[in-house]
Design a protein around this motif. Structure first.
Motif, PDB file in Angstrom:
ATOM      1  N   PHE A   1      48.933  39.958  60.252  1.00  0.00           N
ATOM      2  CA  PHE A   1      48.706  40.285  58.839  1.00  0.00           C
ATOM      3  C   PHE A   1      48.043  39.102  58.146  1.00  0.00           C
ATOM      4  O   PHE A   1      48.433  37.951  58.334  1.00  0.00           O
ATOM      5  N   LYS A   2      47.012  39.407  57.354  1.00  0.00           N
ATOM      6  CA  LYS A   2      46.283  38.344  56.676  1.00  0.00           C
ATOM      7  C   LYS A   2      45.663  38.889  55.396  1.00  0.00           C
ATOM      8  O   LYS A   2      45.048  39.967  55.413  1.00  0.00           O
ATOM      9  N   VAL A   3      45.835  38.185  54.291  1.00  0.00           N
ATOM     10  CA  VAL A   3      45.144  38.536  53.045  1.00  0.00           C
ATOM     11  C   VAL A   3      43.755  37.927  53.148  1.00  0.00           C
ATOM     12  O   VAL A   3      43.608  36.725  53.377  1.00  0.00           O
ATOM     13  N   VAL A   4      42.721  38.758  53.004  1.00  0.00           N
ATOM     14  CA  VAL A   4      41.355  38.272  53.186  1.00  0.00           C
ATOM     15  C   VAL A   4      40.590  38.109  51.875  1.00  0.00           C
ATOM     16  O   VAL A   4      39.607  37.370  51.823  1.00  0.00           O
ATOM     17  N   ASN A   5      41.009  38.812  50.814  1.00  0.00           N
ATOM     18  CA  ASN A   5      40.251  38.756  49.571  1.00  0.00           C
ATOM     19  C   ASN A   5      41.155  39.124  48.398  1.00  0.00           C
ATOM     20  O   ASN A   5      41.952  40.043  48.506  1.00  0.00           O
ATOM     21  N   VAL A   6      40.988  38.413  47.298  1.00  0.00           N
ATOM     22  CA  VAL A   6      41.721  38.710  46.065  1.00  0.00           C
ATOM     23  C   VAL A   6      40.712  38.772  44.934  1.00  0.00           C
ATOM     24  O   VAL A   6      39.870  37.869  44.799  1.00  0.00           O
ATOM     25  N   LEU A   7      40.782  39.826  44.132  1.00  0.00           N
ATOM     26  CA  LEU A   7      39.904  39.992  42.982  1.00  0.00           C
ATOM     27  C   LEU A   7      40.760  39.965  41.726  1.00  0.00           C
ATOM     28  O   LEU A   7      41.761  40.686  41.638  1.00  0.00           O
ATOM     29  N   ALA A   8      40.385  39.115  40.773  1.00  0.00           N
ATOM     30  CA  ALA A   8      41.155  39.000  39.530  1.00  0.00           C
ATOM     31  C   ALA A   8      40.211  38.943  38.342  1.00  0.00           C
ATOM     32  O   ALA A   8      39.045  38.545  38.473  1.00  0.00           O
ATOM     33  N   VAL A   9      40.725  39.348  37.187  1.00  0.00           N
ATOM     34  CA  VAL A   9      39.956  39.273  35.946  1.00  0.00           C
ATOM     35  C   VAL A   9      40.757  38.462  34.931  1.00  0.00           C
ATOM     36  O   VAL A   9      41.976  38.386  35.005  1.00  0.00           O
ATOM     37  N   CYS A  10      40.024  37.863  34.001  1.00  0.00           N
ATOM     38  CA  CYS A  10      40.656  37.029  32.988  1.00  0.00           C
ATOM     39  C   CYS A  10      39.791  37.087  31.729  1.00  0.00           C
ATOM     40  O   CYS A  10      38.559  37.052  31.823  1.00  0.00           O
ATOM     41  N   SER A  11      40.433  37.196  30.576  1.00  0.00           N
ATOM     42  CA  SER A  11      39.706  37.191  29.300  1.00  0.00           C
ATOM     43  C   SER A  11      39.948  35.869  28.600  1.00  0.00           C
ATOM     44  O   SER A  11      41.090  35.483  28.363  1.00  0.00           O
ATOM     45  N   LEU A  12      38.862  35.193  28.266  1.00  0.00           N
ATOM     46  CA  LEU A  12      38.955  33.934  27.541  1.00  0.00           C
ATOM     47  C   LEU A  12      38.975  34.233  26.042  1.00  0.00           C
ATOM     48  O   LEU A  12      38.392  35.229  25.607  1.00  0.00           O
ATOM     49  N   PRO A  13      39.600  33.374  25.242  1.00  0.00           N
ATOM     50  CA  PRO A  13      39.675  33.636  23.800  1.00  0.00           C
ATOM     51  C   PRO A  13      38.397  33.279  23.035  1.00  0.00           C
ATOM     52  O   PRO A  13      38.416  33.161  21.820  1.00  0.00           O
ATOM     53  N   PHE A  14      37.294  33.103  23.739  1.00  0.00           N
ATOM     54  CA  PHE A  14      36.023  32.783  23.088  1.00  0.00           C
ATOM     55  C   PHE A  14      34.871  33.352  23.911  1.00  0.00           C
ATOM     56  O   PHE A  14      35.042  33.700  25.076  1.00  0.00           O
TER      57      PHE A  14
END
Length: 186
Positions: free
Chosen positions: A100-113
């Motif tokens: 078992f191996k995690v190969v990719n992670v996708l994340a989003v983030c909103s900046l306050p500017f």
């Protein structure tokens, strides 16, 4: 204005892609006939299997390699992969959960500017690129973390990396650079 250290950014993980092996050959036709929530694609040579909890989709090949997508954490990805292995055992295969191996992670983030993308790419020229005719975001590659950050002018960023830790580190590393290039409110 200094980038304050107490700014808390919510990094939302939207997709975790993982891989594991069953260490046995899988008959895709049997899985397609006897499995639940499956789509058999003989022209591609794989079966798609969906789990409801955790909500993941798996691509299953006859070699025993399985790719799971759609989890929202590394723990959820592992739990989903184990549940898939258990489903295959119930169908009648001698499945052993391994590699078992995690190969990719996708994340989003909103900046306050908002961000001035042209200024951002000029300041970080060798590793940042911005082609507005091709894509509305500036691309910033962090080689040592093996991560890529897509920066949009609205202040939204999309981070792709090999694991959750590298995604979080990428956001920490790029925040001061983005803070320098923020749009002033007029």
């Amino acid at each position: 204005m200094e980038p304050s250290n107490d700014v808390a950014l919510d990094i939302i993980i939207t997709n975790v892609v993982s891989v594991f092996r069953t260490r046995c050959h899988l008959n895709l036709r049997t899985i397609g006939l006897e499995g639940t929530n499956v789509i058999y694609k003989p022209e591609v040579g794989k079966v798609l299997m969906k789990l409801r909890k955790p909500r993941i989709t798996a691509s299953i090949w006859s070699s025993g390699k399985i790719i799971c997508t759609g989890a929202t954490s590394e723990e959820e990805a592992k739990l989903g992969a184990r549940r898939l292995a258990r489903c295959l055992q119930k169908i009648g295969f001698k499945v052993r959960f391994s590699d078992f191996k995690v190969v990719n992670v996708l994340a989003v983030c909103s900046l306050p500017f908002q961000i001035r993308l042209i200024e951002f790419t000029k300041n970080n020229r060798p590793i940042a690129s911005y082609e507005p005719e091709i894509h509305p975001a500036a691309s910033y590659r962090i080689k040592n973390l093996r991560s890529t950050v897509q920066v949009f002018s609205t202040g939204n960023i999309t981070v792709t990396g090999p694991n959750v830790q590298s995604v979080a580190s990428a956001v920490e590393q790029i925040y001061p650079l983005l803070f320098e290039c923020q749009k002033t409110l007029s």
